[in-house]
Motif scaffolding. Sequence first.
Motif, mmCIF file in Angstrom:
data_model
loop_
_atom_site.group_PDB
_atom_site.id
_atom_site.type_symbol
_atom_site.label_atom_id
_atom_site.label_comp_id
_atom_site.label_asym_id
_atom_site.label_seq_id
_atom_site.Cartn_x
_atom_site.Cartn_y
_atom_site.Cartn_z
ATOM 1 N N UNK A 5 4.339 -15.357 65.614
ATOM 2 C CA UNK A 5 4.768 -14.340 64.666
ATOM 3 C C UNK A 5 3.588 -13.744 63.901
ATOM 4 N N UNK A 6 2.691 -14.617 63.423
ATOM 5 C CA UNK A 6 1.551 -14.059 62.688
ATOM 6 C C UNK A 6 0.624 -13.296 63.627
ATOM 7 N N UNK A 7 0.526 -13.743 64.875
ATOM 8 C CA UNK A 7 -0.303 -13.006 65.851
ATOM 9 C C UNK A 7 0.303 -11.621 66.116
ATOM 10 N N UNK A 8 1.621 -11.561 66.222
ATOM 11 C CA UNK A 8 2.289 -10.269 66.447
ATOM 12 C C UNK A 8 2.062 -9.332 65.269
ATOM 13 N N UNK A 9 2.205 -9.867 64.063
ATOM 14 C CA UNK A 9 2.065 -9.048 62.855
ATOM 15 C C UNK A 9 0.642 -8.489 62.739
ATOM 16 N N UNK A 10 -0.358 -9.327 63.096
ATOM 17 C CA UNK A 10 -1.733 -8.789 62.980
ATOM 18 C C UNK A 10 -2.221 -8.197 64.304
ATOM 19 N N UNK A 11 -1.277 -7.963 65.232
ATOM 20 C CA UNK A 11 -1.569 -7.334 66.528
ATOM 21 C C UNK A 11 -2.512 -8.175 67.385
ATOM 22 N N UNK A 12 -2.442 -9.487 67.215
ATOM 23 C CA UNK A 12 -3.287 -10.381 68.005
ATOM 24 C C UNK A 12 -2.683 -10.721 69.354
ATOM 25 N N UNK A 13 -1.383 -10.404 69.522
ATOM 26 C CA UNK A 13 -0.755 -10.574 70.835
ATOM 27 C C UNK A 13 0.421 -9.621 70.909
ATOM 28 N N UNK A 14 0.946 -9.406 72.105
ATOM 29 C CA UNK A 14 2.112 -8.526 72.237
ATOM 30 C C UNK A 14 3.369 -9.382 72.367
ATOM 31 N N UNK A 15 4.492 -8.744 72.148
ATOM 32 C CA UNK A 15 5.781 -9.432 72.231
ATOM 33 C C UNK A 15 5.996 -9.976 73.646
ATOM 34 N N UNK A 16 5.661 -9.150 74.659
ATOM 35 C CA UNK A 16 5.878 -9.605 76.042
ATOM 36 C C UNK A 16 4.947 -10.768 76.401
ATOM 37 N N UNK A 17 3.759 -10.814 75.797
ATOM 38 C CA UNK A 17 2.864 -11.967 76.043
ATOM 39 C C UNK A 17 3.522 -13.256 75.537
ATOM 40 N N UNK A 18 4.190 -13.159 74.389
ATOM 41 C CA UNK A 18 4.884 -14.329 73.852
ATOM 42 C C UNK A 18 6.049 -14.728 74.765
ATOM 43 N N UNK A 19 6.827 -13.747 75.198
ATOM 44 C CA UNK A 19 7.973 -14.031 76.071
ATOM 45 C C UNK A 19 7.501 -14.681 77.373
ATOM 46 N N UNK A 20 6.401 -14.151 77.909
ATOM 47 C CA UNK A 20 5.839 -14.684 79.148
ATOM 48 C C UNK A 20 5.380 -16.124 78.964
ATOM 49 N N UNK A 21 4.626 -16.356 77.885
ATOM 50 C CA UNK A 21 4.070 -17.691 77.632
ATOM 51 C C UNK A 21 5.190 -18.719 77.427
ATOM 52 N N UNK A 22 6.260 -18.301 76.788
ATOM 53 C CA UNK A 22 7.370 -19.217 76.484
ATOM 54 C C UNK A 22 8.392 -19.276 77.618
ATOM 55 N N UNK A 23 8.227 -18.372 78.600
ATOM 56 C CA UNK A 23 9.158 -18.308 79.727
ATOM 57 C C UNK A 23 10.592 -18.058 79.242
#
Length: 275
Positions: free
Chosen positions: A128-146
Amino acid sequence: RMNAIPSDAATIILLRPCPDATVGEIEVLMVLRNRKSHFVPGYFVFPGGVLDPEDYEPGIERFIRGINREQAARVLHDMADPRKAIGAWVAAIRETFEETGVLIAERKDGSPVSIETTKERERFGRYRSALIRRGCTFTQMLEAENIVLSVDPLHYFSHLITPEPLPRRYDVRFFAAAAPKGQSVAHDGIELTGHIWLRPSAALEDYERGRMGMVLPQLMTLAEISRFKTVGEVLAFAKQRDVSATLTRIRRIDGRDVEVMPDGTPFRKRPPVYP
């Protein structure tokens, strides 16, 4: 002067039964916008925000269950660019996660995502904090978490457009959803500085007494939801509802700016609070 073109946005009306079962009513999640915000500072709203190009990028469908691009464009048939329609569901879920930590998603086997254990809370908190500071994208999180986004819990509820001639305008799609089990709300502390679960009737009363600042889309939505006793009733109503856009107008009446409904009803007691 030219009127501002409204930005496409999406929001989720998160609902749950009252924790006190004797009340026999529902509660809705309201989040408090930072007083330093450009738009409706210090006001209570539903979680949500503007569509990002990433929300409707090519290939986004593989992260979504329950709707495809064509179906999304049919549901939001009045969206200027039909390719963006699917982004309304994605933006609603993404923004709600960024702002409140609540994630409407499921594992590949169809079981809902829970964020209950300390480990899960910490892990999703980092995303969440990475998304807020644009350190990762939403789809990167979805991918990583499967995990995939489940749009079935979201029911298209209403469509409101900020009136002209305001400098910041939004074309907002409202979705109603039951709060997912096994997750708790934690506002982000940046865009939002507070949150509250409230019965719609209590929220409207707090507004009337000057205890809670809200804008017209929230007031209209709460008034509609206050007619229902259960979350199921709200969602059933949304399912059969034919949604059309509501565009209010700002008129000068007796020397004051007044927001006027499409049918001409003026909200005299509710001055427009947009900047």
